[in-house]
Structures are given as structure tokens and as C-alpha cells.
Design an enzyme around this catalytic site. Structure first.
Site, mmCIF file in Angstrom:
data_model
loop_
_atom_site.group_PDB
_atom_site.id
_atom_site.type_symbol
_atom_site.label_atom_id
_atom_site.label_comp_id
_atom_site.label_asym_id
_atom_site.label_seq_id
_atom_site.Cartn_x
_atom_site.Cartn_y
_atom_site.Cartn_z
ATOM 1 N N GLY A 8 0.979 -1.295 0.296
ATOM 2 C CA GLY A 8 0.053 -0.107 0.188
ATOM 3 C C GLY A 8 1.141 1.624 0.059
ATOM 4 N N GLN A 12 -1.241 7.561 0.940
ATOM 5 C CA GLN A 12 -1.135 8.893 1.881
ATOM 6 C C GLN A 12 -0.010 8.571 2.611
ATOM 7 O OE1 GLN A 12 -3.217 10.513 4.842
ATOM 8 N NE2 GLN A 12 -2.490 12.469 4.409
ATOM 9 N N LEU A 13 -0.018 7.308 3.766
ATOM 10 C CA LEU A 13 1.065 7.972 4.765
ATOM 11 C C LEU A 13 2.483 6.906 3.673
ATOM 12 C CD1 LEU A 13 3.021 7.026 7.085
ATOM 13 C CD2 LEU A 13 1.030 4.971 7.883
ATOM 14 N N ASP A 34 2.268 -1.632 -4.455
ATOM 15 C CA ASP A 34 0.613 -0.843 -4.488
ATOM 16 C C ASP A 34 -0.325 -2.337 -5.414
ATOM 17 O OD1 ASP A 34 0.164 1.696 -3.067
ATOM 18 O OD2 ASP A 34 -1.445 0.600 -4.895
ATOM 19 N N ASP A 52 -1.282 -7.145 -4.778
ATOM 20 C CA ASP A 52 -2.722 -7.395 -4.451
ATOM 21 C C ASP A 52 -3.087 -7.581 -2.621
ATOM 22 O OD1 ASP A 52 -5.752 -7.312 -3.142
ATOM 23 O OD2 ASP A 52 -6.243 -8.596 -5.174
ATOM 24 N N TYR A 142 -14.570 0.766 9.391
ATOM 25 C CA TYR A 142 -13.204 1.173 9.182
ATOM 26 C C TYR A 142 -12.569 0.749 11.159
ATOM 27 C CZ TYR A 142 -9.227 3.924 9.454
ATOM 28 O OH TYR A 142 -7.793 3.871 9.240
ATOM 29 N N LYS A 146 -10.651 -2.332 12.450
ATOM 30 C CA LYS A 146 -9.126 -1.350 13.279
ATOM 31 C C LYS A 146 -8.667 -2.506 14.875
ATOM 32 C CE LYS A 146 -6.597 0.948 9.834
ATOM 33 N NZ LYS A 146 -5.896 -0.055 9.182
HETATM 34 C C1 AKB Z 1 -9.840 8.826 8.162
HETATM 35 O O1 AKB Z 1 -10.339 9.557 8.960
HETATM 36 O O2 AKB Z 1 -10.950 7.717 8.356
HETATM 37 C C2 AKB Z 1 -8.628 8.196 8.257
HETATM 38 C C3 AKB Z 1 -8.089 7.809 10.308
HETATM 39 C C4 AKB Z 1 -8.279 9.020 11.119
HETATM 40 O O3 AKB Z 1 -7.960 6.829 10.697
HETATM 41 N N1 AKB Z 1 -7.824 9.382 8.803
#
Ligand code: AKB
Length: 317
Positions: A8, A12-13, A34, A52, A142, A146
């Protein structure tokens, strides 16, 4: 010799961390990957391959062919995009991580880095100075992925001895790459509008304060965490990490000290609900105590640096 695989890398990171890893370990030691071939041009300074993260065999082949010793697994669907296709976000975020952890176990890799997020917290977590072990009820797919991922990391460490290390990043802000599909993205877009002397419409309300971090601090935190002796890493889920905290109104005010005419209006959308479920500031005492973390950039320093460097960076692209 260390051999690092960045998965990846075009995000951004990854775009900035990969460069820092090359500066630290040398260009022969880093392979950027990537799933999008189109980001290859970002990596003139090291080797690049398409990969992938859902293709476990392809990762396995690469680890063996290149004698990989460390993986930086950065590929993920962020909070706002995740809500548009929750099942796909879960698949990419969870299966990708499990592929990496399982291969790290199989090939006895030295270390794995995986970013978590402040999105693991939810509406019932304390809002300010949110502690490391605060109650967590994430409401986005998300955040759920996480939080589950953090526990998988801890499981692979305690059960199989995989040395996996993780940080709960706040919103990351840099000028060299754009974020993709997060709730904190406005704080990057706003600088682009400012230097173009255009008005900015913010998708969050003016007073919605969120934890944020300048990219340089995020990269330093990652390098520092990964260089720390294993015995210093007391937390094997993921470390709270704090940089700064501000609202759209506050960043706009700071921009106005450079661009007095800068104007902002507010049109909150579905991302407001996500932002409302997250903390506004984070307590990172554990990271400070365990491996000496301390952020360098506040809102004033970051704004001055971005507004100075962004115009020529864009011009030279
Ligand atoms: C998002 O906004 O989804 C990310 C995060 C805070 O993990 N930048």
C-alpha cells in the site's frame, strides 16, 4: 540485512514513509508495492511492484524471492469510503491483515508494522484526552476492522511470537500526497484551496475538533516504534498517538494569518456523524513512557510549513 516490503506504498502514509525507510535502510533494502500500477512513478528511488494484499500467494512468493525480513502493511479502506461498501472494506482491511500476519508467522519475519486509528474509539469513549485503554464501541466498519485487527496483532504476538507493532494514527496531514476517503481529509484539502486562493466548503461543522498529526511526525513515530527494542513495546494491540487537535474553524483562522482573504463555509454531510463518534483529543502517555514518543508539530508550525512548501511542491510535480 534488513529487507522491507511496503504494502500500500502509493497511499497517503506510504508515499512518505517509503521514502523515509529508503533514507534509513538504503534503496536496495526497500520494495514498494501497491495494487495500482499507476503509482509506480512515485517510486523512482526504489524498486516497485504491483501487489494485491488479498493475494496471499503473491505476497508469499515475494517474501521468498526477495528474502523479506519486515513488512509495513499500510493498505486499507478508510472511514468514509468504508461506509459506502462495508463488506468490501471489511474484506480488504481484515483479510489483508490476516494474510500478512500469517505469512509473518510462516516465514518468521523479524517485524511487522500495521497502522490502526483513532477510529477504534466510539461515541461512548471519553471524548477528551482519551486514554489508551478507554472503552471502545466503534460505529464505522473501518473502526470495527481496526479494533479487530489490533486484537489479531496481539494474538499473533502472544500465540506465535510475531513481532507486530502498531500505532493508532489520528488524521494525517501532509502536502506531498492526498488522502483517500477518510473523515479527516478536509484538513489536507483546505490547504490546497488556500494556496489557490479559492473558498473552501468543509464537510464537517465549524466546531468539530479531531485529533490530527503532521505527516513528518507520523513518519518519525513509525521509524521510532520500529527501531525500539522489542522489550520496550509493552502494548501489542496498538499505541495511542497524539499530535494536535483542532476544529475546521481553528485551522481556517490559522490559514488566515497567511492568507487573510481565505474564506470557509460549512456543509456537513454523512462524515459529520463519523467525526462526532470520535475523540477530540488523545492521551499518548504509554507511547511517551514506553519508547520515548513526543510530537514536534502543532497547528501553527504545520500550517506555516505546508503553506510555504506546498506551492513549489505542486509546481515541480
Ligand atoms: C480517516 O479519516 O478515516 C483516517 C483515520 C482517522 O484513520 N484519516
Amino acid at each position: 540485512m534488513n529487507k522491507l516490503l511496503v504494502i500500500g506504498a502509493g497511499g497517503q502514509l506510504g508515499s512518505e514513509l517509503t521514502k523515509a525507510l529508503v533514507n534509513t535502510h538504503g534503496s536496495d533494502a526497500v520494495i514498494a508495492t501497491d495494487f495500482q500500477e499507476s503509482v509506480k512513478s512515485k517510486f523512482a528511488y526504489c524498486r516497485f511492484k504491483t501487489l494485491d494484499v488479498l493475494d496471499k500467494d503473491a505476497i508469499s512468493n515475494l517474501i521468498q524471492a526477495e528474502k523479506i525480513t519486515q513488512i509495513y502493511h499500510l493498505a486499507a479502506i478508510l472511514s468514509a469510503n468504508g461506509e459506502k461498501n462495508p463488506v468490501q472494506a471489511w474484506d480488504i482491511n481484515m483479510k489483508g491483515l490476516l494474510n500478512v500476519l500469517d505469512l509473518a508467522k510462516e516465514f518468521k519475519l523479524d517485524k511487522v508494522f500495521w497502522p490502526s486509528s483513532i477510529a477504534v474509539f466510539g461515541p461512548n469513549s471519553p471524548k477528551t484526552n482519551t486514554p489508551q485503554d478507554a472503552f471502545k464501541n466503534p460505529t464505522t466498519v473501518y473502526g470495527i476492522s481496526k479494533l479487530a485487527g489490533e486484537h489479531w496483532c496481539e494474538y499473533y504476538y502472544t500465540t506465535y511470537g510475531v513481532d507486530v507493532r502498531s500505532l493508532r494514527f489520528p488524521g494525517l496531514i501532509g502536502y506531498k500526497s492526498l488522502p483517500g476517503g477518510g473523515t479527516t481529509d478536509y484538513a489536507v484539502d483546505i490547504y490546497h484551496k488556500a494556496i489557490n486562493e479559492e473558498p473552501f466548503t468543509c464537510f464537517l461543522q465549524e466546531d468539530t475538533a479531531l485529533p490530527m498529526m503532521y505527516m513528518e511526525d507520523a513518519v518519525q513515530a513509525t521509524l521510532q516504534l520500529m527501531a525500539a527494542p522489542s522489550s520496550d513495546i509493552q502494548i501489542r494491540t496498538s499505541y495511542n498517538l497524539s499530535g494536535m487537535s483542532f476544529s475546521p474553524q481553528e485551522i481556517a483562522e490559522r490559514i488566515r494569518s497567511h492568507y487573510p482573504e481565505f474564506s470557509i463555509q460549512y456543509a456537513p454531510d454523512f462524515r459529520q456523524k463519523i467525526a462526532d463518534s470520535w475523540p477530540s483529543s488523545i492521551n499518548d502517555d504509554s507511547a511517551r513512557n514506553d519508547w520515548g514518543w513526543k510530537a514536534s508539530f502543532g497547528l501553527t508550525e504545520m500550517t506555516a510549513e505546508i503553506l510555504t512548501k506546498l506551492p513549489s511542491y505542486i509546481h515541480n510535480l
